[in-house]
Design an enzyme around this catalytic site. Sequence first.
Site, PDB file in Angstrom:
ATOM      1  N   ASP A 131     -17.761  16.574  62.866  1.00 23.01           N
ATOM      2  CA  ASP A 131     -16.993  17.744  62.461  1.00 23.01           C
ATOM      3  C   ASP A 131     -16.566  18.716  63.567  1.00 23.01           C
ATOM      4  O   ASP A 131     -15.434  19.153  63.588  1.00 23.01           O
ATOM      5  CB  ASP A 131     -17.778  18.536  61.405  1.00 23.01           C
ATOM      6  CG  ASP A 131     -18.128  17.690  60.191  1.00 23.01           C
ATOM      7  OD1 ASP A 131     -17.923  16.460  60.228  1.00 23.01           O
ATOM      8  OD2 ASP A 131     -18.611  18.252  59.208  1.00 23.01           O
ATOM      9  N   GLU A 143     -31.478  15.279  60.367  1.00 24.53           N
ATOM     10  CA  GLU A 143     -30.031  14.999  60.361  1.00 24.53           C
ATOM     11  C   GLU A 143     -29.578  14.545  61.754  1.00 24.53           C
ATOM     12  O   GLU A 143     -28.790  13.613  61.906  1.00 24.53           O
ATOM     13  CB  GLU A 143     -29.281  16.271  59.951  1.00 24.53           C
ATOM     14  CG  GLU A 143     -27.769  16.123  59.890  1.00 24.53           C
ATOM     15  CD  GLU A 143     -27.067  17.388  59.394  1.00 24.53           C
ATOM     16  OE1 GLU A 143     -27.735  18.435  59.239  1.00 24.53           O
ATOM     17  OE2 GLU A 143     -25.850  17.330  59.151  1.00 24.53           O
TER      18      GLU A 143
END
Length: 427
Positions: free
Chosen positions: A162, A392
């Site tokens: 992102d 993550e």
Amino acid sequence: MEDTKLDLRAKEILRTNDRGGYTVPTAGLYPYQWNWDSAFVALGFAAFDIDRAWTEVESLLASQWPDGMVPHIIFQRIDDSYFPGPDQWGTTTSPPTSGITQPPVAATIVRRLHDLEPAKGRRRAEAALVALDRWHEWFATARDPAGRGLVAIIHPWESGRDNLPDWDRPLSFVDTSKVGAYQRRDTQHVAADQRPHQHEYDRYLALVAFGRDNRWDPAAIAAGSPFWVADVGVNAILLRAERDLAALAGALGDSGIADRATRRAERLEDGLASLWSDAAGGYVSLDLRREEHATTLSAGAFLPFYAGGVPADRAERLIPTLRHWLDAVRYGVPSFDPTDPQFDPIRYWRGPIWAVVNWMIAEGLANAGHADLADRIRTDTRALIRRSGFYESFSPVDGRGCGGKDFSWTAAIWLAMTAPAPVAAVA
Ligand code: GLC
């Protein structure tokens, strides 16, 4: 924790994040179904529950749009802990979805599920094949209307990486004057220094508004999207996916799909070759509105190995660079060049290591004959999880876990890296 306990823990994370036919990436931060997360989750389930693995892929493909796109988020059950939600996207499907897509790893995973149990998986593979062919055809038309062999992304979120520094310059041209006040939710779950900056978020929302105002119409978006960039990651992943789709279609006797996928792959090969930058010393993204290559390498530079077919002279430049990166940090592979001043070891995609990217790079290197480097990356991935748990992402500098914890795709990769590989290598 011992490895056998971590195996159990990884399975437990997938089961706990299972919301009934689909799996959330992590509770709280990402409470819906994400596209490429689900594909990797299926790979993880395949290590111990192949039926559940197929269900994950099927639940993803069930939300395919009539035009063939498979959305990046499926808002299966509304949950206010995530923003932007269905209202911001303004889509009209049921369940609601976002209006953009994500890296198309699914065909590669579907081929793998099929090859694990070809007879048992045949019917499910045949159904998935048709949906995947439609999705890939959508990429070829909606995102490459000029036919140059490069598919564009219209939002950084479509890259799955992102806030990569590659997007900074293309994003700088996005007008944010109409983005009103809004409340971010991500920084309520994770420390702000591990998440994108506010000025990036404003641009993300401006791009969502652009798509919504154009009713997500591919022609209007191709003509006017302020962000129209060929990401090296998406293009390499799609090329690999086309090759796997062609192989799977061949195995299932569908020559129509096999031929189409092969033709699309040939076009993508030319496109991917054009993402090479001598100045940067590797494969980089290309801003298609300005014909500007990114100037610094990200981990995406090594994903053409995963696609297959990197020419020898280019491999000879990439391999020493990768070794140099691995020597510059304690764990690999950093998401961005660790020797560049923009590198940040804990901020999202500007440095941290992601297990799924490591999995793809290692697969590619092993297929290209660099088994030693592939092993080194797999060893690092497992060492990070042993040290910090199923986070993550991880800091390449000290290995600490970043972002959300008990993360589905990190658990899936732990399982996939120990499970036997059933699939034939790509060409
Ligand atoms: C973040 C990541 C994206 C991922 C999602 C869910 O948005 O950048 O790649 O799919 O989280 O895990």
